[in-house]
Write a protein that holds these residues in place. Structure first.
Motif, PDB file in Angstrom:
ATOM      1  N   LYS A 171       0.942  -1.225   0.054  1.00 58.44           N
ATOM      2  CA  LYS A 171       0.043   0.060  -0.052  1.00 58.44           C
ATOM      3  C   LYS A 171       0.852   1.191   0.032  1.00 58.44           C
ATOM      4  O   LYS A 171       2.056   1.213   0.373  1.00 58.44           O
ATOM      5  CB  LYS A 171      -0.757  -0.038   1.227  1.00 58.44           C
ATOM      6  CG  LYS A 171      -2.006  -1.049   1.318  1.00 58.44           C
ATOM      7  CD  LYS A 171      -2.526  -1.100   2.451  1.00 58.44           C
ATOM      8  CE  LYS A 171      -3.341  -2.315   2.762  1.00 58.44           C
ATOM      9  NZ  LYS A 171      -4.250  -2.090   4.170  1.00 58.44           N
ATOM     10  N   LEU A 172       0.201   2.398  -0.315  1.00 59.35           N
ATOM     11  CA  LEU A 172       1.191   3.494  -0.646  1.00 59.35           C
ATOM     12  C   LEU A 172       1.546   3.698   0.782  1.00 59.35           C
ATOM     13  O   LEU A 172       2.834   4.278   0.961  1.00 59.35           O
ATOM     14  CB  LEU A 172       0.256   4.428  -1.118  1.00 59.35           C
ATOM     15  CG  LEU A 172       1.050   6.222  -1.142  1.00 59.35           C
ATOM     16  CD1 LEU A 172       2.506   6.072  -2.013  1.00 59.35           C
ATOM     17  CD2 LEU A 172      -0.043   7.106  -1.852  1.00 59.35           C
ATOM     18  N   SER A 173       0.770   3.721   1.872  1.00 58.84           N
ATOM     19  CA  SER A 173       1.241   4.047   3.275  1.00 58.84           C
ATOM     20  C   SER A 173       2.466   3.295   3.606  1.00 58.84           C
ATOM     21  O   SER A 173       3.332   3.583   4.473  1.00 58.84           O
ATOM     22  CB  SER A 173       0.007   3.889   4.300  1.00 58.84           C
ATOM     23  OG  SER A 173      -0.462   2.706   4.469  1.00 58.84           O
ATOM     24  N   GLU A 174       2.490   2.033   3.407  1.00 60.24           N
ATOM     25  CA  GLU A 174       3.530   1.148   3.707  1.00 60.24           C
ATOM     26  C   GLU A 174       4.681   1.567   2.844  1.00 60.24           C
ATOM     27  O   GLU A 174       5.921   1.314   3.473  1.00 60.24           O
ATOM     28  CB  GLU A 174       3.198  -0.402   3.301  1.00 60.24           C
ATOM     29  CG  GLU A 174       1.996  -0.960   4.116  1.00 60.24           C
ATOM     30  CD  GLU A 174       1.389  -2.004   3.497  1.00 60.24           C
ATOM     31  OE1 GLU A 174       0.651  -3.046   4.445  1.00 60.24           O
ATOM     32  OE2 GLU A 174       1.581  -2.610   2.323  1.00 60.24           O
ATOM     33  N   ILE A 175       4.699   1.982   1.642  1.00 55.58           N
ATOM     34  CA  ILE A 175       5.824   2.340   0.957  1.00 55.58           C
ATOM     35  C   ILE A 175       6.454   3.584   1.517  1.00 55.58           C
ATOM     36  O   ILE A 175       7.890   3.655   1.727  1.00 55.58           O
ATOM     37  CB  ILE A 175       5.618   2.841  -0.474  1.00 55.58           C
ATOM     38  CG1 ILE A 175       4.826   1.277  -1.314  1.00 55.58           C
ATOM     39  CG2 ILE A 175       6.508   3.265  -1.337  1.00 55.58           C
ATOM     40  CD1 ILE A 175       4.258   1.690  -2.515  1.00 55.58           C
ATOM     41  N   LYS A 176       5.762   4.578   2.061  1.00 58.54           N
ATOM     42  CA  LYS A 176       6.224   5.764   2.625  1.00 58.54           C
ATOM     43  C   LYS A 176       7.052   5.341   3.890  1.00 58.54           C
ATOM     44  O   LYS A 176       8.121   5.860   4.038  1.00 58.54           O
ATOM     45  CB  LYS A 176       5.043   6.554   3.170  1.00 58.54           C
ATOM     46  CG  LYS A 176       4.227   7.439   1.614  1.00 58.54           C
ATOM     47  CD  LYS A 176       3.187   8.303   2.258  1.00 58.54           C
ATOM     48  CE  LYS A 176       2.831   8.920   1.108  1.00 58.54           C
ATOM     49  NZ  LYS A 176       1.510   9.786   1.594  1.00 58.54           N
ATOM     50  N   LYS A 177       6.499   4.235   4.715  1.00 62.36           N
ATOM     51  CA  LYS A 177       7.092   3.987   5.946  1.00 62.36           C
ATOM     52  C   LYS A 177       8.468   3.229   5.589  1.00 62.36           C
ATOM     53  O   LYS A 177       9.393   3.377   6.226  1.00 62.36           O
ATOM     54  CB  LYS A 177       6.124   3.102   6.741  1.00 62.36           C
ATOM     55  CG  LYS A 177       4.981   3.642   7.241  1.00 62.36           C
ATOM     56  CD  LYS A 177       4.102   2.833   8.163  1.00 62.36           C
ATOM     57  CE  LYS A 177       2.837   3.521   8.868  1.00 62.36           C
ATOM     58  NZ  LYS A 177       2.202   2.333   9.349  1.00 62.36           N
TER      59      LYS A 177
END
Length: 71
Positions: A44-50
């Motif tokens: 997910k995009l949120s996971e990529i950012k993390k």
């Protein structure tokens, strides 16, 4: 655009982070993380950012062609 799973795997290992530790930081199961790191499912995009923050690498490193990639 697809994440370079090989670079993700190598950078995680260089930083001394296990798949289990990464999964815990992302708040997902180790099985889910392993599947995503192998490219079987997408992050997910949120996971990529993390992941970018945890590894301290720019977006282009995991999604580009060269060392820091070209888009």
């Amino acid at each position: 655009m697809t994440m370079n799973c090989y670079k993700l795997h190598n950078e995680r290992k260089i930083k001394g982070i296990t798949q289990k530790e990464m999964a815990e930081m992302l708040k997902i199961s180790p099985t889910s993380y392993g599947n995503k790191e192998r490219g079987m499912t997408e992050f997910k995009l949120s996971e990529i950012k993390k992941i970018l923050k945890i590894l301290g690498v720019p977006f282009e490193f995991l999604f580009g062609d060269g060392e820091y990639g070209t888009l």
